[in-house]
Every structure is written in C-alpha cells, then in structure tokens.
Write a protein that holds these residues in place. Sequence first.
Motif, mmCIF file in Angstrom:
data_model
loop_
_atom_site.group_PDB
_atom_site.id
_atom_site.type_symbol
_atom_site.label_atom_id
_atom_site.label_comp_id
_atom_site.label_asym_id
_atom_site.label_seq_id
_atom_site.Cartn_x
_atom_site.Cartn_y
_atom_site.Cartn_z
ATOM 1 N N ILE A 1 -21.188 18.812 0.656
ATOM 2 C CA ILE A 1 -21.095 18.371 2.058
ATOM 3 C C ILE A 1 -22.103 19.090 2.955
ATOM 4 C CG2 ILE A 1 -18.702 17.593 1.921
ATOM 5 C CD1 ILE A 1 -17.905 20.194 3.381
ATOM 6 N N SER A 2 -22.633 20.202 2.471
ATOM 7 C CA SER A 2 -23.634 20.922 3.256
ATOM 8 C C SER A 2 -24.949 20.162 3.333
ATOM 9 C CB SER A 2 -23.865 22.320 2.687
ATOM 10 O OG SER A 2 -22.717 23.121 2.881
ATOM 11 N N GLY A 3 -25.153 19.216 2.428
ATOM 12 C CA GLY A 3 -26.370 18.400 2.485
ATOM 13 C C GLY A 3 -26.411 17.587 3.771
ATOM 14 N N PRO A 4 -25.494 16.631 3.924
ATOM 15 C CA PRO A 4 -25.528 15.821 5.143
ATOM 16 C C PRO A 4 -25.066 16.576 6.385
ATOM 17 C CG PRO A 4 -23.718 15.124 3.719
ATOM 18 C CD PRO A 4 -24.514 16.136 2.956
ATOM 19 N N TYR A 5 -24.248 17.579 6.203
ATOM 20 C CA TYR A 5 -23.714 18.329 7.352
ATOM 21 C C TYR A 5 -24.246 19.760 7.317
ATOM 22 C CZ TYR A 5 -20.745 14.252 7.263
ATOM 23 O OH TYR A 5 -20.295 12.946 7.236
ATOM 24 N N HIS A 6 -25.572 19.879 7.251
ATOM 25 C CA HIS A 6 -26.217 21.180 7.070
ATOM 26 C C HIS A 6 -26.110 22.091 8.286
ATOM 27 C CE1 HIS A 6 -29.288 18.450 8.659
ATOM 28 N NE2 HIS A 6 -29.748 19.511 9.297
ATOM 29 N N GLU A 7 -25.812 21.559 9.446
ATOM 30 C CA GLU A 7 -25.689 22.410 10.631
ATOM 31 C C GLU A 7 -24.263 22.927 10.834
ATOM 32 O OE1 GLU A 7 -27.535 20.802 14.098
ATOM 33 O OE2 GLU A 7 -29.337 20.242 12.977
ATOM 34 N N ALA B 1 -15.161 16.526 14.150
ATOM 35 C CA ALA B 1 -15.358 17.883 14.693
ATOM 36 C C ALA B 1 -16.693 17.978 15.424
ATOM 37 C CB ALA B 1 -15.280 18.918 13.563
ATOM 38 N N ILE B 2 -17.732 17.401 14.844
ATOM 39 C CA ILE B 2 -19.053 17.408 15.488
ATOM 40 C C ILE B 2 -18.969 16.714 16.841
ATOM 41 C CG2 ILE B 2 -21.409 16.488 15.345
ATOM 42 C CD1 ILE B 2 -21.150 16.920 12.231
ATOM 43 N N GLN B 3 -18.290 15.582 16.897
ATOM 44 C CA GLN B 3 -18.146 14.839 18.148
ATOM 45 C C GLN B 3 -17.410 15.650 19.209
ATOM 46 O OE1 GLN B 3 -19.542 11.813 18.987
ATOM 47 N NE2 GLN B 3 -20.631 12.202 17.088
ATOM 48 N N LEU B 4 -16.547 16.571 18.784
ATOM 49 C CA LEU B 4 -15.796 17.418 19.707
ATOM 50 C C LEU B 4 -16.535 18.726 20.033
ATOM 51 C CD1 LEU B 4 -12.272 16.828 18.164
ATOM 52 C CD2 LEU B 4 -13.015 16.130 20.456
ATOM 53 N N GLY B 5 -17.751 18.851 19.542
ATOM 54 C CA GLY B 5 -18.538 20.049 19.838
ATOM 55 C C GLY B 5 -18.201 21.250 18.982
ATOM 56 N N ILE B 6 -17.557 21.032 17.859
ATOM 57 C CA ILE B 6 -17.165 22.118 16.954
ATOM 58 C C ILE B 6 -18.293 22.354 15.951
ATOM 59 C CG2 ILE B 6 -15.513 22.810 15.158
ATOM 60 C CD1 ILE B 6 -14.238 22.675 17.935
ATOM 61 N N ASN B 7 -18.647 23.628 15.727
ATOM 62 C CA ASN B 7 -19.687 23.935 14.745
ATOM 63 C C ASN B 7 -19.210 24.873 13.630
ATOM 64 O OD1 ASN B 7 -19.570 26.343 16.071
ATOM 65 N ND2 ASN B 7 -21.611 26.215 16.970
ATOM 66 N N LEU B 8 -17.915 25.184 13.625
ATOM 67 C CA LEU B 8 -17.306 25.984 12.565
ATOM 68 C C LEU B 8 -15.956 25.360 12.250
ATOM 69 C CD1 LEU B 8 -16.987 28.493 10.700
ATOM 70 C CD2 LEU B 8 -16.125 29.735 12.703
ATOM 71 N N VAL B 9 -15.776 24.956 10.985
ATOM 72 C CA VAL B 9 -14.519 24.343 10.567
ATOM 73 C C VAL B 9 -13.973 25.056 9.339
ATOM 74 C CG1 VAL B 9 -14.981 22.039 11.517
ATOM 75 C CG2 VAL B 9 -15.716 22.583 9.180
ATOM 76 N N LYS B 10 -12.673 24.980 9.214
ATOM 77 C CA LYS B 10 -11.986 25.514 8.050
ATOM 78 C C LYS B 10 -11.964 24.418 6.981
ATOM 79 C CE LYS B 10 -7.289 27.002 6.826
ATOM 80 N NZ LYS B 10 -6.030 27.539 7.383
ATOM 81 N N ILE B 11 -12.348 24.756 5.763
ATOM 82 C CA ILE B 11 -12.217 23.835 4.638
ATOM 83 C C ILE B 11 -10.925 24.216 3.927
ATOM 84 C CG2 ILE B 11 -13.169 23.094 2.418
ATOM 85 C CD1 ILE B 11 -14.900 22.142 4.652
ATOM 86 N N PHE B 12 -9.951 23.328 4.003
ATOM 87 C CA PHE B 12 -8.625 23.634 3.454
ATOM 88 C C PHE B 12 -8.020 22.392 2.833
ATOM 89 C CE2 PHE B 12 -4.023 23.700 3.831
ATOM 90 C CZ PHE B 12 -3.726 24.860 3.154
ATOM 91 N N PRO B 13 -7.449 22.531 1.674
ATOM 92 C CA PRO B 13 -7.461 23.660 0.740
ATOM 93 C C PRO B 13 -8.736 23.634 -0.096
ATOM 94 C CG PRO B 13 -6.013 21.933 -0.088
ATOM 95 C CD PRO B 13 -6.567 21.442 1.219
ATOM 96 N N ALA B 14 -9.537 24.645 0.046
ATOM 97 C CA ALA B 14 -10.887 24.669 -0.528
ATOM 98 C C ALA B 14 -10.898 24.417 -2.039
ATOM 99 C CB ALA B 14 -11.577 25.992 -0.197
ATOM 100 N N LYS B 15 -10.090 25.143 -2.768
ATOM 101 C CA LYS B 15 -10.115 25.006 -4.235
ATOM 102 C C LYS B 15 -9.725 23.596 -4.657
ATOM 103 C CE LYS B 15 -8.204 26.811 -8.512
ATOM 104 N NZ LYS B 15 -7.243 27.730 -9.127
ATOM 105 N N ASP C 1 -22.001 33.355 -0.690
ATOM 106 C CA ASP C 1 -23.406 33.159 -1.040
ATOM 107 C C ASP C 1 -23.936 31.795 -0.588
ATOM 108 O OD1 ASP C 1 -23.702 35.662 -2.172
ATOM 109 O OD2 ASP C 1 -23.384 34.968 -4.237
ATOM 110 N N LEU C 2 -23.029 30.866 -0.281
ATOM 111 C CA LEU C 2 -23.462 29.553 0.195
ATOM 112 C C LEU C 2 -23.989 29.678 1.619
ATOM 113 C CD1 LEU C 2 -20.529 27.343 -1.135
ATOM 114 C CD2 LEU C 2 -22.806 27.607 -2.134
ATOM 115 N N LYS C 3 -25.102 29.046 1.872
ATOM 116 C CA LYS C 3 -25.792 29.151 3.161
ATOM 117 C C LYS C 3 -24.902 28.786 4.357
ATOM 118 C CE LYS C 3 -29.345 26.637 5.503
ATOM 119 N NZ LYS C 3 -30.300 25.565 5.385
ATOM 120 N N ASN C 4 -24.071 27.770 4.217
ATOM 121 C CA ASN C 4 -23.283 27.277 5.344
ATOM 122 C C ASN C 4 -21.906 27.934 5.463
ATOM 123 O OD1 ASN C 4 -25.398 25.263 4.841
ATOM 124 N ND2 ASN C 4 -24.435 24.211 6.552
#
Length: 178
Positions: free
Chosen positions: A140-146, A115-129, A165-168
Amino acid sequence: MDYLESKTVAVLTINSLDDLEDRIKKLIKSGYDVLEVTLRTSFAIDAIKIIKTAFPEVKVGAGTVLTIEQLDECVNAGADFGVAPGLNKEIILKAKTYNFDFIPGVATPTEIEAAIQLGINLVKIFPAKTLGGIDYIRAISGPYHEMKYMPTGGVTEDNHKEYLDLKNVFCVGGSWMF
C-alpha cells in the motif's frame, strides 16, 4: 507528533490501578516514554490521569477511542493523543476542534483515501499481522507513498524492527514489553 520519535508505543490494557506507577517506572527504565492506554476497561481514564500526574514527561495516548464521549473524556483526562482501530469521520473532526493529535485506524485503500480527504497523514494499520503485515504495508506504500503508518496487532519484539525498516512506518505499537 514529534514525541513519537522513539518509534515504539507501549500499548497497555489496565486491569487494576494498584501497581500502575511501578509498571510505568519499569517501562520508563526500559526506554518507553510513549504509552497508549486502551479504553477496554473501566480503569483506563483514571490510569491516564494518574500517569499524566505522576509522570508528566511521558506522552500518554488513549487507545480504542470509539465514540465522541470517549474522545471528550480522554482530552479532559489529559491524554496527549488518541488512537482508534477504525476511521470515524465525526471523531476525527471533533479531535481537530481540540487540536488533539488523533490516529485513526485503517485496513483498506478506501479507508486510506478517506483519511487523506480528512487531512490525516498518519494512520494506524490494524490488525497489521492479519492484514498481511510487512508485505501489506509495503504494497500500500506504493500508491499511498505520502501516508505514514503505525502498525499494531501482531507487532512483536521479534518483528517490530522489520516494520520500522519500512520507509512509511512512522512508529509501531505493541504490548511485548509486558
């Protein structure tokens, strides 16, 4: 995607158009003005058209966009944005030609990097739970904090604020409001 400031996307699967406008009025009264209509039924495209006509102030996304043809239909129906459960390079590139906001789904670091390589900065996390929920996103917010995240799948009325409440976490999607 300033319209996602409400932080919660109401995810709808439309099985009938009969009471659609009444359902949308109730959602709006409850404070939900960003919706995602999943393309899981034959009513979805018509529902997007009806909602955009009757409630132009509501932002309507098309969910579960799996093909270029579906993307074309959603854009032509007036959808404001698209969402997918996975990351499909062709759909992302086509959405960019429309200047159409598109949120692909990811489940792994490899997909986040794609996604980063495609210029995407917002992704859906699915299925989150199933992926580990809040703990997974925190990890994953550690290495992919942006990267910004939109968790769906297991996000509920009881836990959605913990996700937010999570920053990202940019926004959450769910169907608990029904």
